[in-house]
Design a protein around this motif. Structure first.
Motif, PDB file in Angstrom:
ATOM      1  N   GLU A  51      43.618 -27.482 -23.335  1.00 57.29           N
ATOM      2  CA  GLU A  51      44.731 -26.593 -23.210  1.00 57.29           C
ATOM      3  C   GLU A  51      44.377 -25.141 -24.040  1.00 57.29           C
ATOM      4  OE1 GLU A  51      49.755 -25.823 -23.868  1.00 57.29           O
ATOM      5  OE2 GLU A  51      48.600 -27.395 -24.144  1.00 57.29           O
ATOM      6  N   GLN A  52      43.727 -26.311 -24.919  1.00 56.00           N
ATOM      7  CA  GLN A  52      42.978 -24.690 -26.429  1.00 56.00           C
ATOM      8  C   GLN A  52      42.703 -23.986 -25.921  1.00 56.00           C
ATOM      9  OE1 GLN A  52      42.576 -26.268 -30.350  1.00 56.00           O
ATOM     10  NE2 GLN A  52      44.406 -26.726 -30.311  1.00 56.00           N
ATOM     11  N   GLU A  53      40.766 -24.599 -25.387  1.00 53.55           N
ATOM     12  CA  GLU A  53      40.094 -24.587 -24.508  1.00 53.55           C
ATOM     13  C   GLU A  53      40.391 -23.593 -23.148  1.00 53.55           C
ATOM     14  OE1 GLU A  53      37.295 -27.619 -23.335  1.00 53.55           O
ATOM     15  OE2 GLU A  53      36.938 -28.003 -25.617  1.00 53.55           O
ATOM     16  N   LEU A  54      41.037 -24.049 -22.572  1.00 52.89           N
ATOM     17  CA  LEU A  54      41.873 -22.551 -21.253  1.00 52.89           C
ATOM     18  C   LEU A  54      42.440 -21.364 -21.694  1.00 52.89           C
ATOM     19  CD1 LEU A  54      42.516 -22.731 -17.837  1.00 52.89           C
ATOM     20  CD2 LEU A  54      44.701 -23.987 -18.960  1.00 52.89           C
ATOM     21  N   ASN A  55      42.571 -21.972 -23.147  1.00 56.30           N
ATOM     22  CA  ASN A  55      44.035 -20.427 -23.271  1.00 56.30           C
ATOM     23  C   ASN A  55      42.698 -19.607 -23.953  1.00 56.30           C
ATOM     24  OD1 ASN A  55      46.618 -21.227 -23.581  1.00 56.30           O
ATOM     25  ND2 ASN A  55      47.016 -22.607 -25.388  1.00 56.30           N
ATOM     26  N   ASN A  56      42.123 -20.087 -24.738  1.00 54.66           N
ATOM     27  CA  ASN A  56      40.810 -19.730 -24.850  1.00 54.66           C
ATOM     28  C   ASN A  56      39.945 -18.715 -23.800  1.00 54.66           C
ATOM     29  OD1 ASN A  56      41.021 -20.021 -28.098  1.00 54.66           O
ATOM     30  ND2 ASN A  56      39.499 -21.933 -27.374  1.00 54.66           N
ATOM     31  N   ALA A  57      39.510 -19.457 -22.881  1.00 57.67           N
ATOM     32  CA  ALA A  57      39.461 -19.075 -21.322  1.00 57.67           C
ATOM     33  C   ALA A  57      39.898 -17.842 -20.499  1.00 57.67           C
ATOM     34  CB  ALA A  57      38.629 -20.058 -20.253  1.00 57.67           C
ATOM     35  N   HIS A  58      41.113 -17.977 -20.929  1.00 54.95           N
ATOM     36  CA  HIS A  58      41.998 -17.103 -20.752  1.00 54.95           C
ATOM     37  C   HIS A  58      41.705 -15.448 -20.909  1.00 54.95           C
ATOM     38  CE1 HIS A  58      45.165 -15.952 -18.046  1.00 54.95           C
ATOM     39  NE2 HIS A  58      45.944 -16.128 -18.469  1.00 54.95           N
ATOM     40  N   ARG A  59      41.598 -15.865 -23.158  1.00 51.21           N
ATOM     41  CA  ARG A  59      41.862 -14.879 -23.239  1.00 51.21           C
ATOM     42  C   ARG A  59      40.615 -13.902 -22.982  1.00 51.21           C
ATOM     43  NH1 ARG A  59      45.240 -18.015 -26.812  1.00 51.21           N
ATOM     44  NH2 ARG A  59      43.246 -18.550 -27.716  1.00 51.21           N
ATOM     45  N   GLN A  60      39.525 -14.413 -22.906  1.00 51.37           N
ATOM     46  CA  GLN A  60      37.838 -14.099 -22.587  1.00 51.37           C
ATOM     47  C   GLN A  60      38.586 -13.406 -21.141  1.00 51.37           C
ATOM     48  OE1 GLN A  60      35.203 -17.366 -23.696  1.00 51.37           O
ATOM     49  NE2 GLN A  60      35.625 -17.400 -25.450  1.00 51.37           N
ATOM     50  N   ALA A  61      39.236 -14.194 -20.510  1.00 50.53           N
ATOM     51  CA  ALA A  61      39.168 -13.703 -18.856  1.00 50.53           C
ATOM     52  C   ALA A  61      40.101 -12.526 -18.918  1.00 50.53           C
ATOM     53  CB  ALA A  61      39.206 -14.442 -18.047  1.00 50.53           C
ATOM     54  N   GLU A  62      40.500 -12.176 -19.230  1.00 53.51           N
ATOM     55  CA  GLU A  62      41.363 -10.788 -19.681  1.00 53.51           C
ATOM     56  C   GLU A  62      41.188 -10.115 -20.818  1.00 53.51           C
ATOM     57  OE1 GLU A  62      45.643 -12.293 -21.750  1.00 53.51           O
ATOM     58  OE2 GLU A  62      46.197 -13.395 -19.602  1.00 53.51           O
ATOM     59  N   GLN A  63      40.442 -10.392 -21.811  1.00 54.60           N
ATOM     60  CA  GLN A  63      39.781  -9.386 -22.536  1.00 54.60           C
ATOM     61  C   GLN A  63      38.382  -8.939 -21.497  1.00 54.60           C
ATOM     62  OE1 GLN A  63      40.401  -8.381 -25.099  1.00 54.60           O
ATOM     63  NE2 GLN A  63      38.977  -6.814 -25.201  1.00 54.60           N
ATOM     64  N   ILE A  64      37.806  -9.490 -20.979  1.00 53.66           N
ATOM     65  CA  ILE A  64      36.554  -8.577 -19.574  1.00 53.66           C
ATOM     66  C   ILE A  64      37.467  -8.347 -18.646  1.00 53.66           C
ATOM     67  CG2 ILE A  64      35.641 -10.172 -18.335  1.00 53.66           C
ATOM     68  CD1 ILE A  64      34.959 -11.779 -19.810  1.00 53.66           C
ATOM     69  N   ILE A  65      38.982  -8.856 -18.599  1.00 53.64           N
ATOM     70  CA  ILE A  65      39.581  -7.793 -17.503  1.00 53.64           C
ATOM     71  C   ILE A  65      39.368  -6.325 -17.936  1.00 53.64           C
ATOM     72  CG2 ILE A  65      41.260  -7.437 -15.770  1.00 53.64           C
ATOM     73  CD1 ILE A  65      41.131 -10.067 -15.304  1.00 53.64           C
ATOM     74  N   ASN A  66      40.775  -6.237 -19.368  1.00 58.08           N
ATOM     75  CA  ASN A  66      40.817  -4.723 -20.207  1.00 58.08           C
ATOM     76  C   ASN A  66      39.924  -4.101 -19.980  1.00 58.08           C
ATOM     77  OD1 ASN A  66      43.620  -6.312 -19.814  1.00 58.08           O
ATOM     78  ND2 ASN A  66      43.544  -6.919 -21.958  1.00 58.08           N
ATOM     79  N   ASP A  67      38.067  -5.455 -20.471  1.00 56.63           N
ATOM     80  CA  ASP A  67      37.528  -3.993 -21.037  1.00 56.63           C
ATOM     81  C   ASP A  67      36.825  -2.907 -19.915  1.00 56.63           C
ATOM     82  OD1 ASP A  67      37.916  -4.675 -23.374  1.00 56.63           O
ATOM     83  OD2 ASP A  67      36.069  -6.245 -23.583  1.00 56.63           O
ATOM     84  N   ALA A  68      37.268  -4.427 -18.541  1.00 57.31           N
ATOM     85  CA  ALA A  68      36.548  -3.269 -17.072  1.00 57.31           C
ATOM     86  C   ALA A  68      37.355  -2.540 -16.707  1.00 57.31           C
ATOM     87  CB  ALA A  68      36.061  -4.510 -15.966  1.00 57.31           C
ATOM     88  N   GLN A  69      38.674  -2.267 -17.018  1.00 59.09           N
ATOM     89  CA  GLN A  69      39.747  -2.017 -17.126  1.00 59.09           C
ATOM     90  C   GLN A  69      39.691  -0.375 -17.624  1.00 59.09           C
ATOM     91  OE1 GLN A  69      43.650  -3.622 -17.007  1.00 59.09           O
ATOM     92  NE2 GLN A  69      43.352  -4.412 -14.832  1.00 59.09           N
ATOM     93  N   THR A  70      39.389  -0.551 -18.698  1.00 57.09           N
ATOM     94  CA  THR A  70      39.122   0.709 -19.933  1.00 57.09           C
ATOM     95  C   THR A  70      38.119   1.278 -19.044  1.00 57.09           C
ATOM     96  OG1 THR A  70      40.648  -0.704 -21.288  1.00 57.09           O
ATOM     97  CG2 THR A  70      38.658   1.162 -22.093  1.00 57.09           C
ATOM     98  N   HIS A  71      36.927   0.878 -19.597  1.00 55.23           N
ATOM     99  CA  HIS A  71      35.311   1.119 -19.142  1.00 55.23           C
ATOM    100  C   HIS A  71      35.770   2.115 -17.202  1.00 55.23           C
ATOM    101  CE1 HIS A  71      31.314   2.004 -18.825  1.00 55.23           C
ATOM    102  NE2 HIS A  71      31.509   0.991 -17.744  1.00 55.23           N
ATOM    103  N   ALA A  72      36.506   1.505 -16.579  1.00 58.85           N
ATOM    104  CA  ALA A  72      36.745   2.024 -15.280  1.00 58.85           C
ATOM    105  C   ALA A  72      37.826   3.616 -15.405  1.00 58.85           C
ATOM    106  CB  ALA A  72      37.152   1.544 -14.041  1.00 58.85           C
ATOM    107  N   GLN A  73      38.586   3.239 -16.041  1.00 60.50           N
ATOM    108  CA  GLN A  73      39.420   4.133 -16.593  1.00 60.50           C
ATOM    109  C   GLN A  73      38.646   5.156 -17.130  1.00 60.50           C
ATOM    110  OE1 GLN A  73      42.662   4.735 -15.868  1.00 60.50           O
ATOM    111  NE2 GLN A  73      43.034   6.646 -16.143  1.00 60.50           N
ATOM    112  N   LYS A  74      37.574   4.892 -17.721  1.00 62.48           N
ATOM    113  CA  LYS A  74      37.082   6.114 -18.776  1.00 62.48           C
ATOM    114  C   LYS A  74      35.986   6.728 -17.688  1.00 62.48           C
ATOM    115  CE  LYS A  74      36.571   4.227 -23.052  1.00 62.48           C
ATOM    116  NZ  LYS A  74      35.896   4.161 -24.093  1.00 62.48           N
ATOM    117  N   ILE A  75      35.609   5.763 -16.612  1.00 63.59           N
ATOM    118  CA  ILE A  75      34.570   6.354 -15.759  1.00 63.59           C
ATOM    119  C   ILE A  75      35.766   7.377 -14.620  1.00 63.59           C
ATOM    120  CG2 ILE A  75      33.394   5.799 -13.496  1.00 63.59           C
ATOM    121  CD1 ILE A  75      32.220   3.394 -14.651  1.00 63.59           C
ATOM    122  N   VAL A  76      36.148   7.004 -14.284  1.00 63.28           N
ATOM    123  CA  VAL A  76      37.506   8.353 -13.958  1.00 63.28           C
ATOM    124  C   VAL A  76      37.623   9.214 -13.830  1.00 63.28           C
ATOM    125  CG1 VAL A  76      39.396   8.014 -12.574  1.00 63.28           C
ATOM    126  CG2 VAL A  76      38.484   6.124 -12.251  1.00 63.28           C
TER     127      VAL A  76
END
Length: 221
Positions: free
Chosen positions: A33-58
Motif C-alpha cells: 500500500e505504501q509503494e502504491l501511494n508513493n507511485a500515486h504521488r509520483q504520478a500526481e507530481q508528474i501530472i502537476n509538473d506537466a500541467q504547470t509546464h503546459a500552462q507556462k507554454i500557453v
C-alpha cells in the motif's frame, strides 16, 4: 553391540541449520500500500509538473501573440499615418497643380481672346471698307421708300461720282446735299422716323459693341 564414539571439538564452529521465516501478510499488504501511494504521488507530481509546464507554454504563447498583435497594430498605425501624410502631400501637390493649371489656362484664354478679338475686329473693319457703296445706297433706298421729309447728306466726291444714285434719291422726293466733312462711302439720311447713319464709323461702333458683348469687356483697338 556397536558403540559409536562422538568426537568433541572444542571452539570449533558449529553450523546450525535454520528454517526459512515466512513474511506476515498484513505486513506485506502495508508495504504494498505504501509503494502504491508513493507511485500515486509520483504520478500526481508528474501530472502537476506537466500541467504547470503546459500552462507556462500557453501563457508564454499568449504573451508572444499579444506582443505580435500589438507590434502589428503599431506598424499598421505607422503605415496608416504615413499613407495619410503622403495623401495630404499628394493632395497639396494636386491642388497646387490645378491652381497653376487654371492660372495658365486663364492666361492663355485671355491671350487667345485678345488675339481673336483683334483678328475679328480687323477682318470686320476690312469687310466694312469693302462694302459696295451702291449696295449700301440701295439698302437705304429700300428702307425709306414711302417716307416723306427725307434729307440725304452725301460725301461731295460721292455726290459727283454717283449721279444716278443722287437721281434715285430725288425721284422719291428726298433732298440731297453735299458734305465736305463726310468721308467717301459715308451717307446720312434724316427721315421722319429717325436718322439712318450710313457712315463707316457708325458701323465700326456697332461692331465694337457686339465684340464687347461677346468677349465680355472693352478692349483697345
Amino acid at each position: 553391540m556397536i558403540i559409536k564414539k562422538r568426537q568433541l571439538f572444542i571452539d570449533s564452529p558449529c553450523v546450525l541449520s535454520q528454517a526459512k521465516t515466512v513474511q506476515d501478510p498484513a505486513e506485506f499488504l502495508k508495504k504494498a500500500e505504501q509503494e502504491l501511494n508513493n507511485a500515486h504521488r509520483q504520478a500526481e507530481q508528474i501530472i502537476n509538473d506537466a500541467q504547470t509546464h503546459a500552462q507556462k507554454i500557453v501563457e508564454n504563447a499568449k504573451k508572444e501573440a499579444q506582443s505580435i498583435l500589438e507590434n502589428a497594430k503599431k506598424e499598421a498605425l505607422t503605415v496608416q499615418n504615413q499613407i495619410k501624410i503622403t495623401s495630404q502631400i499628394l493632395n497639396k501637390i494636386a491642388e497646387e497643380f490645378q491652381k497653376q493649371l487654371r492660372s495658365k489656362v486663364s492666361d492663355i484664354s485671355h491671350q487667345l481672346t485678345d488675339v481673336l478679338y483683334i483678328l475679328v475686329k480687323k477682318i470686320t473693319y476690312k469687310e466694312i471698307d469693302r462694302v459696295n457703296y451702291q449696295e449700301k445706297i440701295q439698302n437705304i433706298l429700300n428702307r425709306i421708300v414711302g417716307m416723306s421729309n427725307i434729307r440725304v447728306t452725301m460725301n461731295a466726291n460721292d455726290f459727283e461720282d454717283f449721279p444716278q444714285l443722287v437721281e434715285q434719291f430725288k425721284s422719291i422726293g428726298a433732298e440731297v446735299v453735299k458734305s465736305a466733312t463726310l468721308k467717301r462711302g459715308d451717307i446720312i439720311v434724316d427721315t421722319e422716323i429717325g436718322l439712318i447713319d450710313g457712315t463707316n464709323q457708325y458701323a465700326i461702333e456697332i461692331v465694337d459693341q457686339i465684340l464687347e458683348e461677346v468677349f465680355g469687356h472693352e478692349r483697345s483697338s
